[in-house]
Design a protein around this motif. Structure first.
Motif, PDB file in Angstrom:
ATOM      1  N   ASN A  16       2.395  -9.402   4.595  1.00  0.00           N
ATOM      2  CA  ASN A  16       1.825 -10.111   3.443  1.00  0.00           C
ATOM      3  C   ASN A  16       2.643  -9.873   2.179  1.00  0.00           C
ATOM      4  O   ASN A  16       2.830 -10.779   1.368  1.00  0.00           O
ATOM      5  N   ALA A  17       3.132  -8.658   2.001  1.00  0.00           N
ATOM      6  CA  ALA A  17       3.958  -8.367   0.829  1.00  0.00           C
ATOM      7  C   ALA A  17       5.265  -9.150   0.896  1.00  0.00           C
ATOM      8  O   ALA A  17       5.714  -9.713  -0.112  1.00  0.00           O
ATOM      9  N   GLN A  18       5.872  -9.218   2.078  1.00  0.00           N
ATOM     10  CA  GLN A  18       7.108 -10.001   2.247  1.00  0.00           C
ATOM     11  C   GLN A  18       6.849 -11.485   1.965  1.00  0.00           C
ATOM     12  O   GLN A  18       7.657 -12.147   1.308  1.00  0.00           O
ATOM     13  N   ARG A  19       5.732 -11.996   2.462  1.00  0.00           N
ATOM     14  CA  ARG A  19       5.377 -13.401   2.207  1.00  0.00           C
ATOM     15  C   ARG A  19       5.188 -13.648   0.715  1.00  0.00           C
ATOM     16  O   ARG A  19       5.585 -14.694   0.193  1.00  0.00           O
ATOM     17  N   SER A  20       4.598 -12.685   0.025  1.00  0.00           N
ATOM     18  CA  SER A  20       4.395 -12.817  -1.417  1.00  0.00           C
ATOM     19  C   SER A  20       5.730 -12.847  -2.157  1.00  0.00           C
ATOM     20  O   SER A  20       5.912 -13.634  -3.087  1.00  0.00           O
ATOM     21  N   VAL A  21       6.652 -11.997  -1.742  1.00  0.00           N
ATOM     22  CA  VAL A  21       7.981 -11.987  -2.354  1.00  0.00           C
ATOM     23  C   VAL A  21       8.670 -13.333  -2.118  1.00  0.00           C
ATOM     24  O   VAL A  21       9.259 -13.912  -3.040  1.00  0.00           O
ATOM     25  N   SER A  22       8.578 -13.849  -0.892  1.00  0.00           N
ATOM     26  CA  SER A  22       9.202 -15.143  -0.583  1.00  0.00           C
ATOM     27  C   SER A  22       8.561 -16.275  -1.386  1.00  0.00           C
ATOM     28  O   SER A  22       9.261 -17.100  -1.975  1.00  0.00           O
ATOM     29  N   LEU A  23       7.237 -16.293  -1.390  1.00  0.00           N
ATOM     30  CA  LEU A  23       6.520 -17.355  -2.106  1.00  0.00           C
ATOM     31  C   LEU A  23       6.870 -17.355  -3.585  1.00  0.00           C
ATOM     32  O   LEU A  23       7.172 -18.401  -4.167  1.00  0.00           O
ATOM     33  N   THR A  24       6.841 -16.184  -4.196  1.00  0.00           N
ATOM     34  CA  THR A  24       7.141 -16.115  -5.626  1.00  0.00           C
ATOM     35  C   THR A  24       8.629 -16.362  -5.890  1.00  0.00           C
ATOM     36  O   THR A  24       8.980 -16.873  -6.943  1.00  0.00           O
ATOM     37  N   GLY A  25       9.471 -16.025  -4.923  1.00  0.00           N
ATOM     38  CA  GLY A  25      10.902 -16.333  -5.051  1.00  0.00           C
ATOM     39  C   GLY A  25      11.138 -17.841  -5.074  1.00  0.00           C
ATOM     40  O   GLY A  25      11.954 -18.341  -5.858  1.00  0.00           O
ATOM     41  N   PHE A  26      10.418 -18.560  -4.208  1.00  0.00           N
ATOM     42  CA  PHE A  26      10.504 -20.022  -4.219  1.00  0.00           C
ATOM     43  C   PHE A  26      10.014 -20.575  -5.558  1.00  0.00           C
ATOM     44  O   PHE A  26      10.574 -21.531  -6.093  1.00  0.00           O
ATOM     45  N   ALA A  27       8.971 -19.963  -6.088  1.00  0.00           N
ATOM     46  CA  ALA A  27       8.434 -20.407  -7.376  1.00  0.00           C
ATOM     47  C   ALA A  27       9.456 -20.189  -8.490  1.00  0.00           C
ATOM     48  O   ALA A  27       9.595 -21.030  -9.386  1.00  0.00           O
ATOM     49  N   VAL A  28      10.181 -19.083  -8.448  1.00  0.00           N
ATOM     50  CA  VAL A  28      11.220 -18.814  -9.450  1.00  0.00           C
ATOM     51  C   VAL A  28      12.303 -19.881  -9.370  1.00  0.00           C
ATOM     52  O   VAL A  28      12.722 -20.429 -10.397  1.00  0.00           O
ATOM     53  N   THR A  29      12.734 -20.188  -8.160  1.00  0.00           N
ATOM     54  CA  THR A  29      13.778 -21.205  -7.979  1.00  0.00           C
ATOM     55  C   THR A  29      13.312 -22.563  -8.505  1.00  0.00           C
ATOM     56  O   THR A  29      14.040 -23.243  -9.226  1.00  0.00           O
ATOM     57  N   GLY A  30      12.091 -22.940  -8.152  1.00  0.00           N
ATOM     58  CA  GLY A  30      11.551 -24.216  -8.620  1.00  0.00           C
ATOM     59  C   GLY A  30      11.399 -24.262 -10.130  1.00  0.00           C
ATOM     60  O   GLY A  30      11.741 -25.264 -10.775  1.00  0.00           O
ATOM     61  N   ALA A  31      10.905 -23.182 -10.702  1.00  0.00           N
ATOM     62  CA  ALA A  31      10.723 -23.130 -12.156  1.00  0.00           C
ATOM     63  C   ALA A  31      12.067 -23.149 -12.878  1.00  0.00           C
ATOM     64  O   ALA A  31      12.200 -23.757 -13.944  1.00  0.00           O
ATOM     65  N   GLN A  32      13.054 -22.504 -12.289  1.00  0.00           N
ATOM     66  CA  GLN A  32      14.388 -22.507 -12.890  1.00  0.00           C
ATOM     67  C   GLN A  32      14.964 -23.930 -12.891  1.00  0.00           C
ATOM     68  O   GLN A  32      15.530 -24.375 -13.895  1.00  0.00           O
ATOM     69  N   GLN A  33      14.799 -24.627 -11.786  1.00  0.00           N
ATOM     70  CA  GLN A  33      15.272 -26.012 -11.717  1.00  0.00           C
ATOM     71  C   GLN A  33      14.538 -26.896 -12.711  1.00  0.00           C
ATOM     72  O   GLN A  33      15.154 -27.731 -13.390  1.00  0.00           O
ATOM     73  N   ASP A  34      13.225 -26.715 -12.812  1.00  0.00           N
ATOM     74  CA  ASP A  34      12.439 -27.491 -13.773  1.00  0.00           C
ATOM     75  C   ASP A  34      12.883 -27.195 -15.201  1.00  0.00           C
ATOM     76  O   ASP A  34      12.978 -28.098 -16.038  1.00  0.00           O
ATOM     77  N   SER A  35      13.156 -25.926 -15.473  1.00  0.00           N
ATOM     78  CA  SER A  35      13.599 -25.519 -16.807  1.00  0.00           C
ATOM     79  C   SER A  35      14.949 -26.131 -17.144  1.00  0.00           C
ATOM     80  O   SER A  35      15.150 -26.647 -18.249  1.00  0.00           O
ATOM     81  N   GLN A  36      15.865 -26.081 -16.188  1.00  0.00           N
ATOM     82  CA  GLN A  36      17.190 -26.668 -16.426  1.00  0.00           C
ATOM     83  C   GLN A  36      17.082 -28.171 -16.672  1.00  0.00           C
ATOM     84  O   GLN A  36      17.749 -28.712 -17.549  1.00  0.00           O
ATOM     85  N   LYS A  37      16.223 -28.810 -15.913  1.00  0.00           N
ATOM     86  CA  LYS A  37      16.039 -30.252 -16.073  1.00  0.00           C
ATOM     87  C   LYS A  37      15.400 -30.572 -17.424  1.00  0.00           C
ATOM     88  O   LYS A  37      15.870 -31.442 -18.157  1.00  0.00           O
ATOM     89  N   ALA A  38      14.329 -29.857 -17.757  1.00  0.00           N
ATOM     90  CA  ALA A  38      13.620 -30.124 -19.014  1.00  0.00           C
ATOM     91  C   ALA A  38      14.464 -29.784 -20.233  1.00  0.00           C
ATOM     92  O   ALA A  38      14.322 -30.411 -21.290  1.00  0.00           O
TER      93      ALA A  38
END
Length: 144
Positions: A16-38
């Motif tokens: 579960n901890a590994q899944r949380s790290v992966s999930l939040t890592g995906f969120a960081v990548t998505g937010a970074q892309q959104d930030s760069q775009k915006a």
């Protein structure tokens, strides 16, 4: 056997901890892309001219979402690190008991007390991270 019980709990919580790290890592990548775009110059100009779509986040909002995602990812990594360290200490405690350095049953009592205190949180921790990612990001993030 204490070792088997400890190993089963450790595997479940570790997964579960590994899944949380992966999930939040995906969120960081998505937010970074959104930030760069915006924050791209053309989108900033559109925002100033009020020509940007209303559902697109502003540069400042996108940057804040990225910061929040980074903080959430750090918390998930901290949880994983703490879990791994706790498991290492439990194994060391079992070895000390086996070597006769503590009374019989001491390791089990310590581990059970720790599990009793933390299990309710750890059983729901992944759900917490999943909820926090969904709340922080306007776009859906796929589960790992």
């Amino acid at each position: 056997d204490l070792r088997i019980q400890l190993q089963e709990n450790a595997q479940r919580t570790g997964a579960n901890a590994q899944r949380s790290v992966s999930l939040t890592g995906f969120a960081v990548t998505g937010a970074q892309q959104d930030s760069q775009k915006a924050c791209a110059p053309i989108n900033r100009i559109k925002g100033w001219l009020a020509a940007a779509p209303s559902d697109a986040p502003t540069c400042e909002v996108a940057k804040k979402q990225h910061e929040n995602a980074i903080a959430l990812n750090k918390a998930a990594k901290d949880w994983l690190r703490i879990h791994e360290e706790r498991q290492r200490l439990f194994q060391q405690l079992i070895k000390l008991e086996a070597a006769g350095c503590t009374r019989t049953g001491f390791a089990q009592r310590m581990i059970e007390a720790n599990e009793k205190a933390l299990m309710p949180f750890e059983e729901r921790a992944f759900e917490f991270f999943e909820f926090a990612v969904k709340k922080a990001a306007p776009t859906a993030v796929s589960k790992p």
